[in-house]
Structures are given as C-alpha cells and as structure tokens.
Enzyme design. Structure first.
Site, mmCIF file in Angstrom:
data_model
loop_
_atom_site.group_PDB
_atom_site.id
_atom_site.type_symbol
_atom_site.label_atom_id
_atom_site.label_comp_id
_atom_site.label_asym_id
_atom_site.label_seq_id
_atom_site.Cartn_x
_atom_site.Cartn_y
_atom_site.Cartn_z
ATOM 1 N N CYS A 113 0.846 -1.181 0.000
ATOM 2 C CA CYS A 113 0.000 0.000 0.000
ATOM 3 C C CYS A 113 0.887 1.239 0.000
ATOM 4 O O CYS A 113 1.957 1.250 0.607
ATOM 5 C CB CYS A 113 -0.904 -0.009 1.237
ATOM 6 S SG CYS A 113 -2.001 1.409 1.373
ATOM 7 N N HIS A 262 -8.599 -5.134 3.087
ATOM 8 C CA HIS A 262 -7.587 -4.137 3.476
ATOM 9 C C HIS A 262 -8.118 -2.718 3.275
ATOM 10 O O HIS A 262 -8.042 -1.878 4.174
ATOM 11 C CB HIS A 262 -6.321 -4.357 2.659
ATOM 12 C CG HIS A 262 -5.221 -3.394 2.971
ATOM 13 N ND1 HIS A 262 -4.168 -3.707 3.792
ATOM 14 C CD2 HIS A 262 -5.016 -2.095 2.583
ATOM 15 C CE1 HIS A 262 -3.361 -2.664 3.903
ATOM 16 N NE2 HIS A 262 -3.852 -1.669 3.157
ATOM 17 N N GLU A 263 -8.668 -2.444 2.093
ATOM 18 C CA GLU A 263 -9.132 -1.088 1.798
ATOM 19 C C GLU A 263 -10.322 -0.692 2.664
ATOM 20 O O GLU A 263 -10.429 0.446 3.125
ATOM 21 C CB GLU A 263 -9.485 -0.967 0.309
ATOM 22 C CG GLU A 263 -8.309 -1.154 -0.634
ATOM 23 C CD GLU A 263 -7.174 -0.173 -0.373
ATOM 24 O OE1 GLU A 263 -7.440 0.929 0.144
ATOM 25 O OE2 GLU A 263 -6.029 -0.515 -0.688
ATOM 26 N N HIS A 266 -9.231 0.604 5.931
ATOM 27 C CA HIS A 266 -8.927 2.040 5.905
ATOM 28 C C HIS A 266 -10.216 2.857 5.932
ATOM 29 O O HIS A 266 -10.316 3.860 6.639
ATOM 30 C CB HIS A 266 -8.138 2.387 4.651
ATOM 31 C CG HIS A 266 -6.714 1.928 4.685
ATOM 32 N ND1 HIS A 266 -5.836 2.288 5.671
ATOM 33 C CD2 HIS A 266 -6.015 1.123 3.837
ATOM 34 C CE1 HIS A 266 -4.646 1.740 5.439
ATOM 35 N NE2 HIS A 266 -4.736 1.022 4.333
ATOM 36 N N HIS A 272 -2.263 1.441 8.820
ATOM 37 C CA HIS A 272 -1.451 0.237 8.717
ATOM 38 C C HIS A 272 -1.034 -0.310 10.075
ATOM 39 O O HIS A 272 -0.734 0.437 10.996
ATOM 40 C CB HIS A 272 -0.203 0.513 7.877
ATOM 41 C CG HIS A 272 -0.503 0.668 6.428
ATOM 42 N ND1 HIS A 272 0.211 1.506 5.610
ATOM 43 C CD2 HIS A 272 -1.458 0.102 5.654
ATOM 44 C CE1 HIS A 272 -0.281 1.443 4.386
ATOM 45 N NE2 HIS A 272 -1.301 0.603 4.394
#
Length: 550
Positions: A113, A262-263, A266, A272
């Site tokens: 990322c 993962h996204e 966020h 992270h």
C-alpha cells in the site's frame, strides 16, 4: 507518486521480484545489533549501490522518503539513513541491522500500500498495555494504528457497487464485497447493508481506470491497485486495468477479497499495522492459504467500534450467491470453567486436535499450536476465525514446535527438537540456540514450558522431570532436574503443553487440562477437565468422555 493525505493507495511495483528470505525453519544464527553512527558523510545507500550490482531497480532514497522513514533533507546523512533503514527493516520483518543488504532491498520491491508507514503527529497508536491512547513516540511496542479522521458516527453502514469490473461475473464481485465487509462485521459492533437505489451509500465502490475524477488517477496495469478514503468519505476505487480474481495465489492476478478487506479497513478508520501477518500490514501477501483477520486487526476495529455482534453484511444477496454466515454456528455450549469462563465463542470446527504448545504472547494473548496450525484467543475467548497456519503468525517459526514461552522482556523462546529459537517481537527474526547448550537432556524432546507467574522463572517439562531456568541467561538453576510428582502435586508426566495466564497455571495433556494452584502448590479438586469444552466451547459429545489419571 500521486498521494492524498486522507486516502490510501495500494501500490504494486512493476517487475517485483521474489523476496530473498530464509525459509521457515532455517533461521540465521545470531542477530546483529544496530549501531547507527552519530553523523558523518558516508551514505550507506550510496555505498551499497556502488558495491552491489545485483540490487533490483528501486530508488532506495525515494522509497524511504515516500514512506515516511526520512525526509529529502536527510539524504546523504549517514546516521539518519542508517536509522531509516533500521526502521524499515523492523517493519519488513528483515534482520534489523541498519545496514542495507539484498534482502532489505528486495523487500522494497514487494507489492504494498502506498500510504506512509510512519506519519508522526497525525496518528494515535493504541496498545493492549495501555487503557488510554499514547502518542506515537515509543516504537518499542508494535501495534495497530488508527487513521487520521476517526470513525463512522453510525454503526449501521451502507454500501453499493456503482461500477463493476468485466474480469469477474457481477454476482462474484458482489459476493466478494459481502465477504470483505462480513470479515469486519463478525468481529466488531458494526453492521453492513446494501444501500437501496435511493440512498447515498457510505461506501461507494467503483471499478475505474485512469483519471476518474478524484484527483488520484490510476496508472494502468501493475501500478496503483486501489484506494479508499477514511471516514466520513468512504469512496473505494479499484483499478479496472488490473486483472482481478477470487482465486488464491493465482499467477498474474490480484485477489479481490484481500484487497477489499484491506481497503475497507482504511475506510472504517484503521491505518497500517506493524504486525507482519495482519491484513492491515502494508505489504500485499506474496502467498497466502486463507484470508483471515488476525488478532491485531480485530483489536484495532474493536477499539473503534466495540466487540462483535454477528452483524449482517447485506439485507439481501444477488441471485445465485450465498452470504457468508454472520457467526460460527452455535452448538449450545458456553463454558463455566477455565480461563475464558462465560465465553461462547468457538473455532471454525470442533473438536480441536491435541495441542503441541500453548503460550501467552507479548501482547498478553493466548496462542495454541497443533502441528502447523495456531489458535488465537482474546480476553473474550477463542478467535472464531481460528485456526490459521502457524507460518502466518510468524513465517520463521520452525515446522515442529514442541514448546513456546514468552518472558517479560518480550523475547519468545520456541523449542523444536534440539533447537531453541529466540524471537524478538520487534523484528520476529530468530536467533538460534541449542537445548544441549542449556544443559537439558537431549534423549527426548521437551514437552512443555511456561513462565511461572510469581517468581518469573521458566519451567521446562520433559517426560517425568522438570527444569527451572533463568529467563535472562537460559541457564538451568542448580539441583535440577527434579521429579514432577514431588513438586507439582497432581500434575501428570509427559505433558503436551503448559502456560500461565492471568496468574493461574494450566497444564495440558491430550484433551485434558489441569489448573495448578500457585498458592497451595497443588491441583484443586475437579480436575482434569476437557480442553475442547472449557477452552473452545465444543460439546462433550464431540470432545469425548474425560477419564481419570492414566
């Protein structure tokens, strides 16, 4: 690199090469100690590039600057470059020496990322060691990080796919997004539902290419994979020039579920993690057998939104798809005994096999290992996504683990055959010692090990005897070994695992466990009991009848 302060870009370096790392079970002997110089003008980066012709094509200075390890003004400063390299090595799970080597530079070529790894002053870090947030100043504790814009005000979050990719059927894309949201719903106080056609969704999901109007243009195949904005701006964009797949480890394709989880992390307010096998770790995994949230991901999301309630990922699924179950199906059992009394959480399947090792890690969480799988626990009981592969917990753990113990300094000792692997949680890269060096008999393997809660000594069990070991020197104290039956009243010989948790000592043999009272120095009445029933909440029919002492 185009970069916005409130969005995350998933960056895959073109022409990435395999990471040159020691295979699992083959550690490097010893561990170098960082000694950064205090100034000077001998740039370790330039020195490495002048002498190492095999280095892959990555701009090292730019990489360390882009990801927040140093500033452009630090380039050429020996001390600051050394410190930047050291900090990157810690994150990348490379032997942290502060000196460049091929393994370190290869790690810079790994897919990752594009958010910075360190944003001083913009983030608050949390640790299980603290009740309140602490400013990001102490890097001795690795932990998840929270994003800069907080969390969603409403725990009922909506989502909608407004543009699809042609790489996969729409039903597959839809079900994959459901799974990604469900991964977070199962372990948090969040619920997700698909927005109606009249609603503006919290998460606006689109597959787009090139310049798509948010100021962060995609750059075609092999570059930026996706980006997602933090709350309260949940735009999640996936580069449609990439080749998307739902297969695991499929060559020349990107796994959509992993990137989406993962996204969306966020988008829910997480940044992270520094735990190398967490989903929120900045590097895209080069190989994985399963896609699971790790304890660090779970701790992060629960810090923001509270524990799991089994929330629903969508009010309805498209035709031809089946939503992932919101919780592990209950078998009607909730333990009233053991260290997690009152918990009703269960692993993926029951019964669980015999454990090879059990220990409390440096975060205070119980971990249990059986062959090549590991079960993780929180204060609320077993992680319902357990088990996962042991190498995902730490890729350098040996294949055959006999015993594990973590001492107060944070060092973890893993016993495997005649070897002792010493792990520092700040690097997770092992040093190698030998059981024979400690003075322990090499006739048979070590059965179990634990850190005693009162005197903080390591106790190692082997067959019918045990050793008392100094946790700082690993030296056996005089007059040991001693017979187990003389000093551990009620504890059986030939154990499978042992651990101390919240002041209590537990020893495990097969599916049975004994609690050892550290005040009376004996096993209380009512033991042994079933590990499957009390620790994993598996029904007695599945765990079998518990017999008396063999």
């Amino acid at each position: 690199m185009c970069f916005l302060s409130d969005s995350c870009f998933f960056f895959l370096i073109v022409g990435a090469v395999a990471v040159h790392a020691s295979p699992a079970g083959c550690p490097v002997e010893g561990r170098s100690v960082r000694t950064p110089p205090r100034g000077g003008n001998v740039s370790p980066i330039n020195q490495f590039l002048e002498t190492e012709v095999r280095a892959p094509g990555v701009n090292i200075s730019k990489y360390l600057t882009d990801y927040g390890y140093m500033s452009a003004e630090d380039e050429g400063d020996e001390a600051k470059e050394t410190e930047a390299i050291y900090q990157f090595q810690k994150l990348a799970n490379v032997n942290p020496t502060g000196r460049l080597d091929l393994e370190t530079v290869f790690s810079m070529n790994k897919p990752r990322c594009a958010n910075e790894d360190k944003l001083p002053g913009k983030h608050v870090e949390y640790s299980k060691f603290f009740e309140a947030p602490v400013e990001a100043q102490n890097d001795s504790l690795w932990r998840f990080k929270l994003g800069p814009t907080g969390k969603w005000k409403d725990k009922d979050i909506t989502w909608k796919i407004n543009r699809y990719t042609n790489d996969l059927p729409r039903e597959t894309v839809h079900s994959t997004m459901q799974k990604a949201f469900q991964a977070w719903a199962t372990v948090s106080g969040l619920t997700f539902r698909e927005a109606t056609q009249w609603e503006d969704p919290d998460f606006d999901i689109q597959f787009v290419a090139g310049d798509h109007g948010d100021g962060s243009a995609f750059d075609g195949p092999g570059g930026v994979l996706a980006h997602c904005f933090y709350p309260q701006n949940g735009r999640a964009h996936f580069d449609d020039d990439e080749t998307w797949s739902v297969g695991i480890n499929e060559p020349n394709a990107i796994n959509l579920e992993w990137v989406a989880i993962h996204e969306f992390g966020h988008g829910l307010g997480l940044d992270h993690s520094e735990i190398f096998d967490a989903v929120m770790y900045p590097f895209y995994p080069s190989f994985t057998e399963t896609i699971n949230l790790r304890p660090d991901d779970i701790d992060g999301i629960q810090t923001l939104y509270g524990p799991g309630t089994g929330g629903n990922a969508a009010t309805q699924a498209p035709v031809g798809t089946t939503p992932r179950p919101t919780t592990v199906p209950s078998r009607g059992h909730s333990s009233s005994h053991g260290p997690f009394a009152g918990s009703s959480s269960q692993p993926r399947s029951c019964p669980v096999p015999t454990m090879n090792a059990a220990f409390v890690d440096h975060l205070g969480q119980v971990q249990m290992i059986s062959d090549d799988e590991i079960w993780s626990f929180t204060d609320r009981g077993v992680n319902t996504l357990s088990p996962t592969q042991t190498w995902r917990y730490n890729m350098y753990y040996p294949r055959d683990v006999n015993a594990v113990v973590t001492v107060d300094s944070g060092l973890t000792y893993v016993f495997s055959g005649m070897h002792v692997f010493e792990f520092d949680y700040r690097s997770q890269f092992p040093a190698l010692k030998y059981v024979e060096y400690m003075g322990i008999s090499t006739d048979t393997k070590i059965d179990a090990a634990l850190l005693y809660p009162t005197n903080k000594a390591i106790y190692i069990f082997q067959g019918t005897q045990y050793y008392k070991v100094d946790p700082t020197t690993l030296e056996i104290e005089p007059s040991y070994p001693r017979p187990i039956y003389l000093y551990w009243s009620g504890v059986p010989d030939n154990l499978d695992a042992a651990l101390a948790y919240k002041g209590d000592v537990y020893v495990i043999k097969g599916d049975r466990y004994w609690k050892f009272d550290t005040v009376t120095n004996e096993v209380p009445a009512g033991y042994p009991r079933s590990v499957n029933e009390d620790w994993f909440n598996c029904d007695s029919q599945m765990s079998g009848n518990i017999q008396g002492e063999p």
